[in-house]
Design a protein around this motif. Structure first.
Motif, PDB file in Angstrom:
ATOM      1  N   ASN A   1       3.333  -9.104  -6.638  1.00  0.00           N
ATOM      2  CA  ASN A   1       3.978 -10.302  -6.087  1.00  0.00           C
ATOM      3  C   ASN A   1       3.751 -10.390  -4.578  1.00  0.00           C
ATOM      4  O   ASN A   1       3.460 -11.458  -4.039  1.00  0.00           O
ATOM      5  N   LEU A   2       3.873  -9.239  -3.919  1.00  0.00           N
ATOM      6  CA  LEU A   2       3.688  -9.214  -2.458  1.00  0.00           C
ATOM      7  C   LEU A   2       2.277  -9.646  -2.100  1.00  0.00           C
ATOM      8  O   LEU A   2       2.060 -10.506  -1.241  1.00  0.00           O
ATOM      9  N   GLU A   3       1.328  -9.041  -2.786  1.00  0.00           N
ATOM     10  CA  GLU A   3      -0.078  -9.291  -2.491  1.00  0.00           C
ATOM     11  C   GLU A   3      -0.412 -10.766  -2.696  1.00  0.00           C
ATOM     12  O   GLU A   3      -1.035 -11.407  -1.843  1.00  0.00           O
ATOM     13  N   LEU A   4       0.048 -11.297  -3.814  1.00  0.00           N
ATOM     14  CA  LEU A   4      -0.266 -12.693  -4.140  1.00  0.00           C
ATOM     15  C   LEU A   4       0.389 -13.646  -3.145  1.00  0.00           C
ATOM     16  O   LEU A   4      -0.249 -14.588  -2.669  1.00  0.00           O
ATOM     17  N   LEU A   5       1.652 -13.375  -2.812  1.00  0.00           N
ATOM     18  CA  LEU A   5       2.336 -14.301  -1.902  1.00  0.00           C
ATOM     19  C   LEU A   5       1.684 -14.286  -0.517  1.00  0.00           C
ATOM     20  O   LEU A   5       1.573 -15.338   0.128  1.00  0.00           O
ATOM     21  N   LEU A   6       1.244 -13.128  -0.072  1.00  0.00           N
ATOM     22  CA  LEU A   6       0.565 -13.074   1.231  1.00  0.00           C
ATOM     23  C   LEU A   6      -0.725 -13.900   1.180  1.00  0.00           C
ATOM     24  O   LEU A   6      -1.045 -14.628   2.123  1.00  0.00           O
ATOM     25  N   GLN A   7      -1.426 -13.791   0.061  1.00  0.00           N
ATOM     26  CA  GLN A   7      -2.652 -14.567  -0.130  1.00  0.00           C
ATOM     27  C   GLN A   7      -2.346 -16.068  -0.162  1.00  0.00           C
ATOM     28  O   GLN A   7      -3.022 -16.875   0.476  1.00  0.00           O
ATOM     29  N   ILE A   8      -1.277 -16.400  -0.878  1.00  0.00           N
ATOM     30  CA  ILE A   8      -0.860 -17.800  -1.002  1.00  0.00           C
ATOM     31  C   ILE A   8      -0.581 -18.392   0.376  1.00  0.00           C
ATOM     32  O   ILE A   8      -1.070 -19.469   0.729  1.00  0.00           O
TER      33      ILE A   8
ATOM     34  N   VAL B   1       3.525  -1.654  -8.739  1.00  0.00           N
ATOM     35  CA  VAL B   1       4.714  -0.813  -8.537  1.00  0.00           C
ATOM     36  C   VAL B   1       5.913  -1.707  -8.253  1.00  0.00           C
ATOM     37  O   VAL B   1       5.810  -2.668  -7.483  1.00  0.00           O
ATOM     38  N   LEU B   2       7.045  -1.393  -8.871  1.00  0.00           N
ATOM     39  CA  LEU B   2       8.255  -2.175  -8.596  1.00  0.00           C
ATOM     40  C   LEU B   2       8.745  -1.903  -7.174  1.00  0.00           C
ATOM     41  O   LEU B   2       8.746  -0.756  -6.727  1.00  0.00           O
ATOM     42  N   LEU B   3       9.175  -2.946  -6.496  1.00  0.00           N
ATOM     43  CA  LEU B   3       9.756  -2.769  -5.157  1.00  0.00           C
ATOM     44  C   LEU B   3      11.146  -2.144  -5.310  1.00  0.00           C
ATOM     45  O   LEU B   3      11.836  -2.412  -6.294  1.00  0.00           O
ATOM     46  N   PRO B   4      11.551  -1.352  -4.332  1.00  0.00           N
ATOM     47  CA  PRO B   4      12.904  -0.763  -4.421  1.00  0.00           C
ATOM     48  C   PRO B   4      13.985  -1.839  -4.532  1.00  0.00           C
ATOM     49  O   PRO B   4      14.997  -1.645  -5.176  1.00  0.00           O
ATOM     50  N   LYS B   5      13.749  -2.972  -3.869  1.00  0.00           N
ATOM     51  CA  LYS B   5      14.707  -4.072  -3.935  1.00  0.00           C
ATOM     52  C   LYS B   5      13.953  -5.380  -4.185  1.00  0.00           C
ATOM     53  O   LYS B   5      12.842  -5.563  -3.694  1.00  0.00           O
TER      54      LYS B   5
ATOM     55  N   LYS C   1       0.831  -1.210   0.000  1.00  0.00           N
ATOM     56  CA  LYS C   1       0.000   0.000   0.000  1.00  0.00           C
ATOM     57  C   LYS C   1       0.862   1.256   0.000  1.00  0.00           C
ATOM     58  O   LYS C   1       0.481   2.286  -0.539  1.00  0.00           O
ATOM     59  N   GLU C   2       2.037   1.125   0.616  1.00  0.00           N
ATOM     60  CA  GLU C   2       2.873   2.307   0.810  1.00  0.00           C
ATOM     61  C   GLU C   2       3.426   2.856  -0.510  1.00  0.00           C
ATOM     62  O   GLU C   2       3.439   4.067  -0.726  1.00  0.00           O
ATOM     63  N   LEU C   3       3.864   1.964  -1.402  1.00  0.00           N
ATOM     64  CA  LEU C   3       4.493   2.452  -2.640  1.00  0.00           C
ATOM     65  C   LEU C   3       3.517   3.229  -3.526  1.00  0.00           C
ATOM     66  O   LEU C   3       3.843   4.333  -3.961  1.00  0.00           O
TER      67      LEU C   3
ATOM     68  N   ASN D   1       7.534  -6.914  -7.350  1.00  0.00           N
ATOM     69  CA  ASN D   1       6.612  -5.780  -7.360  1.00  0.00           C
ATOM     70  C   ASN D   1       5.487  -5.981  -6.338  1.00  0.00           C
ATOM     71  O   ASN D   1       5.407  -7.014  -5.675  1.00  0.00           O
ATOM     72  N   THR D   2       4.624  -4.993  -6.244  1.00  0.00           N
ATOM     73  CA  THR D   2       3.567  -5.033  -5.219  1.00  0.00           C
ATOM     74  C   THR D   2       2.573  -6.157  -5.472  1.00  0.00           C
ATOM     75  O   THR D   2       2.005  -6.714  -4.535  1.00  0.00           O
TER      76      THR D   2
END
Lengths: 568, 180, 239
Positions: free
Chosen positions: B67-74, B129-133, A556-558, B64-65
């Protein structure tokens, strides 16, 4: 030099002092010089000269007086009267001291350090006993204060075994941090097999805020030389090195001059005091690497190699410099030797606690009223040091923690203020005695930030030889940074603890295995502060800027940041 | 007939090479098919990651964001999460960009070059959005089984999946847990 | 030469006096992992993988530098030692940029092999992804890639102790340590390098490699180090 000549020198010096109606002692150690002691000295010398008072008034530059934050300091000493110390002396004020106090015997009303200041009352000076009275650049001055009687006594009346026994009896332990019994170490080197033996004085103190060794070397260099010579006689060494940081130019210069003067007087070099005992001392400069305070790294550096530690055994006592038995002690340890020989091991053992004898020099720094250099008997409580000697915490703030032992030490909270300071007690609290750095923190310090600061120091100073210290400090720092900026999660605390234990257990040298101490001790006593950063996303004292979020929240932050950036 | 194991495969920031290697199990896929129901992944047409998944093979790193969302769901909806291949386990080649500034990368690839993607706030609604890292999976969620390799060879994959189907914790021999 | 007896993991074993604990272990079938150690080079106790627990010792001891003593009681595989070894490898994985899939030494890498042997299938530490100096390909035969270096100094020791050239050295400290050529020159311009290739052979990772090799193509041979050292000890080549 002979016994008679030494006595004659001492007597002449004492008579010279007595001839003055008044002596003005200008503290001329690094802290006072940096606050203007040179101007004060010059003003006094010029004024004395201008008024033709050379025979009457003596102006002497001395070693450290102690309350460094109040410098420049000038002591007025008149026969039969108590010393008066003036603080924050300017050159103009110095001339007033000369005119009114030295000549008119009228104590000035301002800038007088109170006589009953607990800063002095609770100290006991052994190593620094002469520091505030003698001229560190004068052999006569040192001899006049009883210098070199211990070395003479040892050479004339004692066998090496007896010297070692006397040190054993005193209970003296290494002042560099480890606290290894000094007499035992000497005995090991004495008994070690080898035609050639070396002796090294460790003056490479590198803890932020600590300057005990610097002051000892600057204020009383002959005391260090005499201690080294006695040790060399006891263990059978004929060559010594003093390892001084290149950042300590004044200490190195005074040592260099002292060595020259001692050599000229034939109390250093060949046939010392006409005996068959030969001992030479050379100075080696350290390039400022913290790890070179570690004994094996220091020895490697003395030999001209890359300053990195090596695993022990072999211990330096058996195989040190160029494979020869080597005695290595801290300069403060050597500073204790002549007093012990002069006054006896039993006298020394009468000071301190059961297992930690004698006195210890501390550099009081941080959020405390009287910062400066103090020498106190072992067993004094932290409370006495902080609130009596140190005069408490300034600006109405409260005491939060005392950090002992620098980056290798731990933070001790208020609950343990009444713990007597000795090696064992500090270790039990998760800290160490260290070389004597004592940094006081008030209730406006963030302990996570403090831990981060020290870990950054250790990461920067890790030599890089062994993996746990090289990578472990870097990884622990990373987690601490994340906690400070708000991107850590609770699991990171666990990881920090695990890594701390691992780095402690597996590192090659003292730098590595003590580097987690600041983190582990703050985790132990101030865990709630760590948790507040992570769970509540706030720094309880407002030091840390919590601007980042944990990885999961970047979701959410980005996007939010992009929208925000577009708005502005 | 026993109930089939609900298996999912997921493709995050990676090259799909691990999925290729999975398909390279060849005829053993037929054995597997008898015991599994493939409920989600690039090989099937499910739109949303389903609930009550037994085992998931997650390929690729977190880039990216989305990926984060999906992995948390997974993680929430799956019993056993397998970190599948080097990108998932180590970040591998996707994390080569970690030394670069993400804005520079985007500008260089998509604005300065021939292509163009929306930049600024309008992009947020269309693109992740791409993650910084780039991070490996276990930086975000607990992982049950690590299956390294670039890609893990088919035999390695089969052994892990077969062990899980048999209700055992997979124990790969040393030569099968190498990176790269 | 006399023989001593010691206890390793509850088993009484014998070793030649003067042997290191590592030698005593290996001669008696106890396998200890190592990375910075190489038979024939001076042991330095740096990687900490071979740490063992010696009864009565205050700290864990590196087996490679500790002399075996008569009557010593040693544990080599306690739970905490195993855990520490894994953590060391995980730390090394996180320190620089070990992208095994595109590494010349994939297949011959000792770091990768140790990880597999000890069951390290991921690192729990955050990758540091540090910026590294450019790969040095100026030498006629060899390449130097700092991204893969684990600072074991085997190359430095081989160059100094076996070849006698001392071309290689270490610069900086801590995580900023870097292998340097001469006084920080490009390798191609080195006037001390004999091009013997010993450094490349003893490098446990893909840091030093034969120019022109691509992913997983490196092959290394380290046996020569011991052979040279023993030959010298026996004065095999003296007239």
């Amino acid at each position: 030099m002979t016994r008679e000549e030494l006595q004659a020198m001492a007597q002449k010096e004492q008579e010279k002092r007595k001839a003055f109606s008044c002596r003005l002692l200008v503290c001329y150690s690094t802290p006072c010089i940096s606050s203007g002691a040179e101007g004060v000295r010059k003003a006094l010398v010029d004024a004395v000269k201008a008024r033709n008072l050379d025979a009457e008034i003596d102006v002497t530059c001395t070693g450290c007086v102690g309350p460094c934050s109040r410098g420049p300091l000038v002591t007025v000493r008149r026969a039969g009267q108590e010393d008066v110390i003036y603080e924050n002396v300017t050159p103009e004020f110095a001339v007033q001291i000369l005119a009114k106090h030295a000549l008119g015997n009228e104590v000035l009303t301002s800038n007088v350090l109170p006589k009953d200041l607990p800063f002095f009352a609770k100290q006991l000076k052994v190593v620094l006993a002469n520091s505030a009275s003698i001229d560190p650049e004068s052999l006569e001055s040192y001899v006049g204060a009883g210098g070199y009687t211990a070395l003479l006594k040892v050479l004339e009346d004692m066998t090496p075994e007896q010297v070692v026994d006397e040190i054993k009896k005193s209970g003296l332990r290494g002042r560099g941090g480890g606290g290894f019994p000094t007499g035992l170490k000497w005995d090991l080197v004495r008994k070690a097999k080898g035609d050639k033996k070396y002796l090294v004085a460790n003056g490479d103190e590198g803890d932020p805020g600590a300057y005990m060794d610097r002051t000892t070397m600057e204020s009383d260099p002959f005391l260090v030389l005499e201690g080294m010579a006695i040790a060399a006689y006891a263990v059978g060494a004929d060559q010594g090195f003093i390892y001084v940081r290149a950042e300590y130019p004044l200490a190195a210069e005074r040592l260099r001059k002292a060595i020259k003067m001692a050599e000229k007087a034939e109390i250093l070099g060949n046939h010392i005091f006409g005996s068959n005992f030969n001992f030479h001392i050379d100075i080696r400069f350290g390039a400022g690497a913290f790890v070179c305070g570690e004994e094996t790294a220091l020895l490697t550096s003395v030999m001209g190699r890359r300053g990195q530690p090596y695993p022990r055994p072999p211990f330096p006592a058996n195989s040190g410099l160029w494979g020869c038995p080597t005695l290595i002690n801290n300069v403060e340890t050597f500073g204790n030797i002549a007093p012990i020989i002069n006054r006896g091991g039993d006298w020394y053992a009468g000071i301190g606690t059961e297992k930690s004898k004698g006195t210890k020099i501390f550099a009081l720094a941080g959020e405390i009223n009287n910062t400066g250099l103090i020498e106190v008997p072992m067993g004094i409580t932290l409370r006495e040091v902080v609130f009596d000697i140190g005069g408490g915490i300034p600006k109405g703030a409260g005491f939060k923690a005392a950090q002992t032992g620098g980056p290798s030490g731990g933070c001790i909270p208020a609950a343990y203020l009444d713990t007597p300071i000795d090696y064992e007690n500090l270790a039990a609290l998760g800290s160490i005695m260290g070389s004597g750095g004592l940094v006081i923190m008030n209730d406006r310090s963030c302990m996570v930030d403090v831990a981060r600061f020290f870990m950054d120091f250790c990461r920067d100073e890790s030599c890089g030889k062994c993996v746990p210290c090289r990578v472990g400090t870097s990884q622990m720092l990373r987690i601490l940074e994340k906690i400070c900026n708000g991107s850590a999660v609770m699991d990171d605390l666990e990881k920090l603890q695990e890594m701390g234990k691992m780095v402690q257990d597996t590192s090659l040298c003292g730098l590595g295995f003590t580097s987690p101490n600041p983190v582990l001790s703050t985790l132990r006593y101030f865990r709630e502060e760590y948790e507040a950063h992570i769970r509540e996303r706030r720094c309880p004292v407002g030091v840390c800027q919590i601007k980042e979020v944990p990885l999961a929240e970047l979701m959410k932050e980005l996007p939010r940041r992009i929208r925000e950036a577009a708005k502005s | 007939m026993a109930t089939k194991v609900r298996l999912a495969t997921v493709w995050l920031g990676g090259c799909s090479g691990c999925h290729m290697s999975l398909l390279d199990i060849d005829e053993k896929l037929i054995d597997l098919a008898e015991h599994i129901e493939l409920v989600y992944g690039p090989l099937v047409d499910a739109k949303e990651y389903p609930h009550d998944v037994d085992v998931v093979l997650v390929e690729g790193a977190l880039c990216n964001t989305e990926n984060l969302e999906l992995l948390l769901q997974i993680r929430e909806r799956t019993k056993i999460v397998i970190s599948f291949g080097d990108c998932a386990v180590t970040g591998n080649t996707p994390q080569l960009r970690n030394k670069l500034d993400i804005d520079d990368v985007l500008t260089k690839v998509y604005q300065a070059g021939p292509g163009s993607i929306p930049k600024g706030p309008e992009s947020v609604d269309i693109l992740p959005v791409l993650l910084p890292k780039v991070h490996p999976l276990h930086a975000l969620v607990p992982i049950d089984v690590y299956l390294p390799g670039c890609p893990p060879d088919p035999d390695r994959i089969y052994k892990v999946v077969a062990a899980l189907l048999a209700g055992e914790k997979p124990q790969l021999p040393a030569e099968s847990i190498t990176f790269g | 030469m006399s023989v001593i007896t010691l206890t390793i993991n509850g088993q009484e074993v014998s070793a030649l006096s003067g042997a290191t604990l590592l030698e005593a272990c290996r001669q008696n079938g106890v396998d200890l992992p190592t990375l910075c150690h190489l038979d024939g080079l001076t042991p330095i106790g740096a990687c900490r993988l071979c740490l063992v627990q010696v009864e009565g010792a205050r700290r864990l001891m590196p087996a490679c530098t500790t002399e075996a003593q008569d009557g010593m009681v040693v544990q080599t595989h306690t739970e905490s030692l195993k855990e520490y070894r894994k953590m060391i490898l995980e730390m090394l994985l996180s320190e620089r940029n070990h992208i095994c899939s595109v590494c010349v030494a994939n297949g011959s890498c000792e770091l990768r092999a140790r990880c597999a042997e000890l069951g390290v299938d991921h690192t729990r530490f955050e990758y540091r992804c540090p910026d590294m100096p450019a790969i040095d390909l100026t030498h006629e035969r060899n390449g130097l890639d700092h991204n893969r270096c684990i600072s074991c100094t085997r190359c430095i020791r081989a160059c100094d102790q076996i070849e006698g050239a001392h071309t290689l050295d270490m610069q900086g400290r801590g995580v900023d340590s870097r292998i340097i050529i001469d006084m920080h020159q490009k390798w191609g311009g080195s006037t001390t390098c004999t091009k013997c290739g010993k450094c490349v052979n003893v490098c446990p990772t893909g840091t030093l490699f034969w120019k022109g090799s691509t992913v997983a193509e490196m092959e290394k041979d380290v046996g020569f180090v011991r052979w040279i050292k023993e030959g010298r000890e026996k004065k095999q080549w003296s007239l």
